[in-house]
Design an enzyme around this catalytic site. Structure first.
Site, short mmCIF file in Angstrom:
data_model
loop_
_atom_site.label_atom_id
_atom_site.label_comp_id
_atom_site.label_asym_id
_atom_site.label_seq_id
_atom_site.Cartn_x
_atom_site.Cartn_y
_atom_site.Cartn_z
N CYS A 54 -3.67 2.26 -4.75
CA CYS A 54 -4.63 3.09 -4.02
C CYS A 54 -4.70 4.45 -4.71
O CYS A 54 -3.78 5.26 -4.57
CB CYS A 54 -4.22 3.22 -2.56
SG CYS A 54 -5.28 4.34 -1.63
N HIS A 113 0.85 -1.19 0.00
CA HIS A 113 0.00 0.00 0.00
C HIS A 113 0.89 1.24 0.00
O HIS A 113 1.87 1.29 0.73
CB HIS A 113 -0.89 -0.01 1.26
CG HIS A 113 -1.94 1.04 1.25
ND1 HIS A 113 -1.69 2.35 1.55
CD2 HIS A 113 -3.26 0.96 0.96
CE1 HIS A 113 -2.82 3.04 1.44
NE2 HIS A 113 -3.78 2.22 1.08
N HIS A 170 -7.59 -0.04 -4.51
CA HIS A 170 -8.37 0.81 -3.61
C HIS A 170 -8.84 1.97 -4.47
O HIS A 170 -8.02 2.78 -4.89
CB HIS A 170 -7.49 1.39 -2.50
CG HIS A 170 -7.17 0.45 -1.40
ND1 HIS A 170 -6.49 0.85 -0.27
CD2 HIS A 170 -7.44 -0.86 -1.22
CE1 HIS A 170 -6.35 -0.19 0.54
NE2 HIS A 170 -6.91 -1.23 -0.01
N TYR A 227 -15.09 4.25 7.10
CA TYR A 227 -15.58 2.90 6.85
C TYR A 227 -17.06 2.72 7.18
O TYR A 227 -17.46 1.69 7.72
CB TYR A 227 -14.69 1.88 7.58
CG TYR A 227 -13.33 1.79 6.94
CD1 TYR A 227 -13.15 0.97 5.82
CD2 TYR A 227 -12.25 2.53 7.39
CE1 TYR A 227 -11.93 0.89 5.19
CE2 TYR A 227 -11.02 2.47 6.77
CZ TYR A 227 -10.86 1.64 5.67
OH TYR A 227 -9.64 1.57 5.03
N ASP A 268 -12.70 2.51 -1.64
CA ASP A 268 -11.96 2.91 -0.46
C ASP A 268 -12.69 4.07 0.23
O ASP A 268 -13.00 5.08 -0.40
CB ASP A 268 -10.54 3.30 -0.86
CG ASP A 268 -9.59 3.25 0.32
OD1 ASP A 268 -9.96 2.69 1.37
OD2 ASP A 268 -8.46 3.77 0.19
N HIS A 269 -12.94 3.90 1.49
CA HIS A 269 -13.59 4.93 2.31
C HIS A 269 -14.92 5.37 1.68
O HIS A 269 -15.34 4.84 0.67
CB HIS A 269 -12.70 6.15 2.52
CG HIS A 269 -11.34 5.79 3.07
ND1 HIS A 269 -10.31 6.68 3.15
CD2 HIS A 269 -10.85 4.62 3.54
CE1 HIS A 269 -9.25 6.08 3.66
NE2 HIS A 269 -9.55 4.82 3.90
C1 DNO Z 1 -6.70 3.24 5.29
C2 DNO Z 1 -5.96 2.13 4.71
C3 DNO Z 1 -4.61 1.83 5.33
C4 DNO Z 1 -4.11 0.54 4.74
C5 DNO Z 1 -2.75 0.12 5.19
C6 DNO Z 1 -2.29 -1.06 4.36
O1 DNO Z 1 -7.87 3.37 5.10
O2 DNO Z 1 -5.87 2.30 3.34
O3 DNO Z 1 -4.73 1.71 6.70
O4 DNO Z 1 -4.96 -0.48 5.12
O5 DNO Z 1 -1.86 1.14 5.06
O6 DNO Z 1 -1.20 -1.66 4.97
#
Ligand code: DNO
Length: 389
Positions: free
Chosen positions: A274, A236, A301, A365, A348-349
């Site tokens: 991401c 990530h 992501h 989340y 993501d989010h």
């Molecule tokens: C936040 C996430 C991070 C991710 C870590 C992966 O929302 O994208 O906490 O899970 O960095 O290791």
């Protein structure tokens, strides 16, 4: 036509969003981790299977591990780092033995992702996550009081942070402190001011070049194991993608990603792409990154951010913001067609909105905000894939 595998993150039995909710959102898989196992300790087959069974009993698949965290000693090459690396390999063997395929991790020193405000009010009343530079500098200088921190900022930045700090309510100061030191969801560490200052000192001799060497060494150790087990590793990127609290961050750009792949060439050595993290740097060309790094993208992501020219950003709608999401998704559709495989994705989010505004939720989340993001992305993808077919 190959479509992305739709997943959502699930933090385990205490997550306010249930597996049934995730299934109703249209997901076939979840992204999960064994957060109760201390960083560095081995994930046993027993523990992995317990989680796997919970997920499968709900009619879902455990598609991706996020994260199998990396011990700080490995990042610093100090203490028992060789033992932690051996443990990591054993955990990889165990997760492969349980039938899992993709393992996400990050190499951010000490802290994981960072925002200054998890409830930034959008014009429509929903709440978004925001990183505000002045607030962060205020935290660094006036809450944490990190020695010599002022050397890293310009006099204008310091003045602005001071004014900002003086205007903050005690509640705002508290939020800032909690986010920075107690961590956002998925962060494994919790700190007091003293603990973090001590931890920061242990990185005093580690610059970006050194940290990269440590990452490359780690990869050279674990990538052959992952490859032999048929696992895909997905690093990530740094979030935000620039140094914070004087700590080096080394997975922020396309060049960083390319270098870490070259350091241990293998189909197993890959990326968690991401868009929310890479997208904060205007110089990152996201569709181009998918084109050029696609063979190593093992997990997606999808998220969008909106920057301003003062170094602040907030999490925008999934199809809004600075990243051209249709263009990114188009590249992903073409990539999956080319490699003949579906890539797992999570929206993501998401914004805190509707009923979630009054519920206890984990920042970023919430169920409804992520469902909205997922639904938009799913429609976008299907439209593009059908049109390209
Ligand atoms: C936040 C996430 C991070 C991710 C870590 C992966 O929302 O994208 O906490 O899970 O960095 O290791």
């Amino acid at each position: 036509m190959i479509l992305m595998e739709q997943t959502m993150r699930w933090f385990g039995p205490n997550d306010p969003v249930s597996l049934a909710d995730i299934r109703q959102a249209g997901c076939t898989g979840v992204v999960s981790a064994l957060h109760h196992i201390p960083v560095g300790e081995i994930w046993t087959v027993d523990e992995i299977n317990k989680r796997k069974n919970l997920i499968e009993d709900a009619g879902l698949t455990w598609t991706v591990i996020e994260s199998l965290p990396v011990h700080e000693d490995i990042k610093k090459q100090s203490g028992d780092y060789k033992l932690w690396i051996e443990n990591y390999k054993i955990s990889l063997k165990n997760v492969a033995a349980c039938g899992l395929k993709v393992v996400t991790y990050n190499f951010m020193p000490i802290l994981d992702w960072m925002r200054t405000d998890p409830r930034f009010t959008m014009p429509n009343g929903s709440k978004a996550l925001r990183f505000e530079k002045s607030a962060f500098i205020a935290f660094d200088l006036f809450i944490l009081k990190r020695p010599n921190a002022e050397k890293e900022y310009t006099p204008e930045e310091i003045n602005k942070a001071k004014t900002r700090f003086e205007k903050m309510t005690p509640a705002e100061k508290e939020t800032l402190y909690n986010n920075a030191l107690l961590g956002l969801p998925g962060s494994e560490e919790r700190f007091t001011e003293e603990q973090i200052l001590t931890a920061l000192k242990t990185y005093a001799h580690i610059n970006a070049k050194k940290l990269k060497e440590h990452l490359f060494y780690f990869l050279q150790q674990i990538v052959p194991t992952a490859e032999s087990l048929g696992l895909k590793l997905a690093i990530h990127p740094d979030d935000p993608p620039f140094p914070i609290l004087g700590l080096p961050r080394i997975v922020s750009t396309e060049q960083d990603a390319q270098e870490l792949i070259n350091a241990a060439p293998s189909p197993a050595n890959g990326l968690c792409f991401c868009t929310g993290s890479y997208g904060v740097r205007p110089s990152n060309d996201l569709p181009g990154m998918v084109r050029r790094l696609g063979d190593h993208i093992h997990f997606l992501h999808l998220r969008n951010t909106k920057r301003d020219n003062e170094g602040n950003f907030y999490e925008a709608d999934h199809l809004g913001g600075d990243t051209d999401m249709p263009e990114v998704v188009r590249e992903i559709v073409l990539l999956m067609e080319r490699i003949g495989t579906s890539i797992p994705m999570r929206p993501d989010h998401g914004h805190q909105m509707l009923d979630d505004l009054t519920k206890k939720t984990l920042p970023g989340y919430t169920a409804i905000g992520r469902l909205k993001g997922l639904a938009e992305l799913r429609g976008l993808e299907l439209g593009i894939a059908r049109y390209l077919d």
